[in-house]
Design a protein around this motif. Structure first.
Motif, short mmCIF file in Angstrom:
data_model
loop_
_atom_site.label_atom_id
_atom_site.label_comp_id
_atom_site.label_asym_id
_atom_site.label_seq_id
_atom_site.Cartn_x
_atom_site.Cartn_y
_atom_site.Cartn_z
N PHE A 124 47.05 1.17 31.73
CA PHE A 124 48.26 1.49 32.20
C PHE A 124 48.44 0.67 33.71
O PHE A 124 47.49 -0.05 34.03
CB PHE A 124 48.01 3.13 32.93
CG PHE A 124 47.51 4.17 31.93
CD1 PHE A 124 48.22 4.40 31.14
CD2 PHE A 124 46.27 4.32 31.83
CE1 PHE A 124 47.80 5.36 30.14
CE2 PHE A 124 45.77 5.48 30.82
CZ PHE A 124 46.57 5.62 29.91
N ASP A 125 49.53 0.56 33.84
CA ASP A 125 50.07 -0.49 35.31
C ASP A 125 49.97 0.50 36.24
O ASP A 125 50.95 1.11 36.58
CB ASP A 125 51.47 -1.00 34.77
CG ASP A 125 51.70 -2.12 35.95
OD1 ASP A 125 50.94 -2.02 36.97
OD2 ASP A 125 52.61 -2.85 35.99
N TRP A 126 48.90 0.34 37.15
CA TRP A 126 48.65 1.20 38.07
C TRP A 126 49.72 0.63 39.41
O TRP A 126 49.56 1.21 40.58
CB TRP A 126 47.28 1.43 38.55
CG TRP A 126 46.60 2.14 37.41
CD1 TRP A 126 45.45 1.58 36.67
CD2 TRP A 126 46.60 3.56 37.12
NE1 TRP A 126 45.00 2.75 35.91
CE2 TRP A 126 45.81 3.75 36.01
CE3 TRP A 126 47.42 4.55 37.72
CZ2 TRP A 126 45.73 4.93 35.34
CZ3 TRP A 126 47.43 5.74 37.07
CH2 TRP A 126 46.40 5.91 35.80
N GLY A 161 42.18 17.01 31.73
CA GLY A 161 42.31 16.36 33.02
C GLY A 161 43.56 15.73 33.06
O GLY A 161 43.76 15.03 34.21
N VAL A 162 44.39 15.36 32.03
CA VAL A 162 45.85 14.71 31.85
C VAL A 162 46.57 15.37 33.01
O VAL A 162 47.61 14.88 33.58
CB VAL A 162 46.43 14.50 30.54
CG1 VAL A 162 47.64 14.00 30.92
CG2 VAL A 162 45.21 13.52 29.88
N ARG A 163 46.68 17.01 32.99
CA ARG A 163 47.34 17.58 33.92
C ARG A 163 48.86 17.52 33.52
O ARG A 163 49.55 16.99 34.14
CB ARG A 163 47.17 17.42 35.32
CG ARG A 163 45.58 17.47 35.86
CD ARG A 163 45.18 18.89 35.46
NE ARG A 163 45.76 20.08 35.81
CZ ARG A 163 45.99 21.24 35.18
NH1 ARG A 163 45.44 20.96 33.82
NH2 ARG A 163 46.78 22.20 35.55
N ALA A 188 49.78 7.66 33.59
CA ALA A 188 48.99 7.78 32.45
C ALA A 188 49.29 9.34 31.67
O ALA A 188 49.00 9.06 30.46
CB ALA A 188 47.46 8.02 33.08
N ALA A 189 49.72 10.23 32.56
CA ALA A 189 50.15 11.66 31.82
C ALA A 189 51.50 11.03 30.91
O ALA A 189 51.40 11.50 29.80
CB ALA A 189 50.39 12.38 32.94
N ILE A 190 52.41 10.38 31.37
CA ILE A 190 53.28 10.11 30.59
C ILE A 190 52.99 9.35 29.37
O ILE A 190 53.47 9.69 28.15
CB ILE A 190 54.13 9.13 31.51
CG1 ILE A 190 55.02 10.18 32.39
CG2 ILE A 190 55.49 8.80 30.48
CD1 ILE A 190 55.73 9.56 33.56
N ALA A 191 52.17 8.30 29.30
CA ALA A 191 51.84 7.58 28.29
C ALA A 191 51.13 8.10 27.26
O ALA A 191 51.24 8.16 26.08
CB ALA A 191 51.12 6.24 28.73
N ILE A 192 49.92 8.93 27.88
CA ILE A 192 49.22 9.76 26.94
C ILE A 192 49.98 10.87 26.12
O ILE A 192 49.63 10.90 25.00
CB ILE A 192 48.00 10.09 27.68
CG1 ILE A 192 47.17 9.34 28.02
CG2 ILE A 192 47.13 11.18 26.74
CD1 ILE A 192 46.25 9.72 29.40
N GLY A 193 50.63 11.58 27.01
CA GLY A 193 51.34 12.72 26.27
C GLY A 193 52.45 12.16 25.34
O GLY A 193 52.43 12.75 24.07
#
Length: 322
Positions: A44-46, A194-196, A222-227
């Motif tokens: 991810f691009d933090w 843990g992604v919430r 991260a949540a957006i990409a993983i989901g």
């Protein structure tokens, strides 16, 4: 019984501190022990704020999974937050089905507990889970539709455990002409709490009001990409549903052999009733197996799925050692 274990699933560190031991098996949460496998390898691009177009794509992909139009889907940073925000947006008297998730009783101020099958005042709002937690009761889609048609208040349905068997889901009925809100959770079925990440499925006006409360950038990149990637992985979803059913059947067989009668239609957990569930909780904890007791139901113990044959064998041996 101390609150770390009766309040909610989890509390593994507190259990280690109190009971000692190592190589713990956590059966307290009802979360898929076989998580979606690709999250750990994603990058991810933090340095950038999450892109609004990426959030919209997540909601569209999730909408396809739920079987509802994307304009009725709002992603939230965990179902817990979605429940509380929607509760603050609806007016009027409310009832919540008990036993159930603790937050259901806190969603709407003054909500009164009702025991199923008492559906409360049809003019008020009704909050329930399907499948229910902790007893695993699941209502067929037809029964849910009948319940919706009989109400003039809002029907607020927590489908946090529906992904394992979506046949009873009422999500496809969400629309602008129905007073229906459905809550969906990502972390339980995909094994990544843990992604919430959660979702509120609701009429467009309620979705708009919810987005205003959430403000800009409600989810992490991260949540957006993983989901997005996980909901698009139809092959893994189908395989996970089959495996969960098989694992639940193996757990049932073992517990019946040990003299217990497991109940529940959700394959992610089972509930048993014993003379002293708190004593059984402690006996298992001394064998480094964490389960879920209940302060107000001293005969109930909920067990999630063991992750593999070795964990199932350890639970089998611990139940036999009585």
């Amino acid at each position: 019984m101390s609150n770390p274990w009766t309040w909610h699933g989890g509390g593994l560190e507190a259990a280690k501190h109190r009971f000692g031991g190592d190589n713990w098996i956590d059966l307290s949460t009802g979360i898929n022990p076989h998580p979606w496998p690709d999250a750990a390898s994603m990058e991810f691009d933090w340095q950038r704020l999450p892109d609004t177009q990426d959030l919209a794509r997540l909601e569209a992909v999730a909408a396809g999974h739920f079987g509802v139009d994307a304009r009725h889907v709002c992603a939230v940073p965990g179902t817990e937050i979605g429940l509380r925000l929607v509760g603050a947006l609806v007016d009027g008297p409310a009832q919540h089905v008990a036993p159930g998730y603790r937050t259901h009783g806190a969603m709407v101020a003054g909500s009164a507990a009702v025991t199923w099958p008492d559906a409360g005042d049809p003019a008020g709002h009704l909050i329930l889970a399907n499948p229910n937690n902790p007893d695993g009761r699941a209502l067929a889609a037809g029964a849910m539709h009948d319940l919706l048609e009989r109400r003039t208040g809002w029907l607020l349905v927590d489908e946090a455990f529906a992904d394992a068997d979506p046949a009873s889901s009422i999500a496809a009925s969400v629309g602008d002409t129905r007073r229906l809100v459905v809550f969906r959770s990502f972390g339980k079925f995909f094994g990544l709490a843990g992604v919430r990440l959660g979702f509120v499925l609701a009429p467009s006006a309620l979705v708009a009001a919810l987005r205003e409360r959430l403000g800009a950038w409600p989810l992490s990149a991260a949540a957006i990409a993983i989901g997005t990637a996980a909901y698009a992985d139809a092959g893994w979803i189908a395989a996970a549903r089959q495996r969960l059913g098989e694992d639940a059947a193996a757990l049932d067989t073992m517990m019946v052999r040990r003299g217990h009668r497991p109940v529940g239609a959700c394959p992610l957990f089972r509930l048993i009733e014993v003379d002293d569930a708190h004593a059984l909780f402690e006996r298992l904890a001394r064998r480094a197996i964490l389960t879920r007791p209940f302060a107000d139901q001293p005969r109930w113990l909920r067990l999630g799925l063991p992750a593999d044959a070795d964990a199932l064998a350890r639970l089998d041996a611990a139940l036999a050692d009585g």
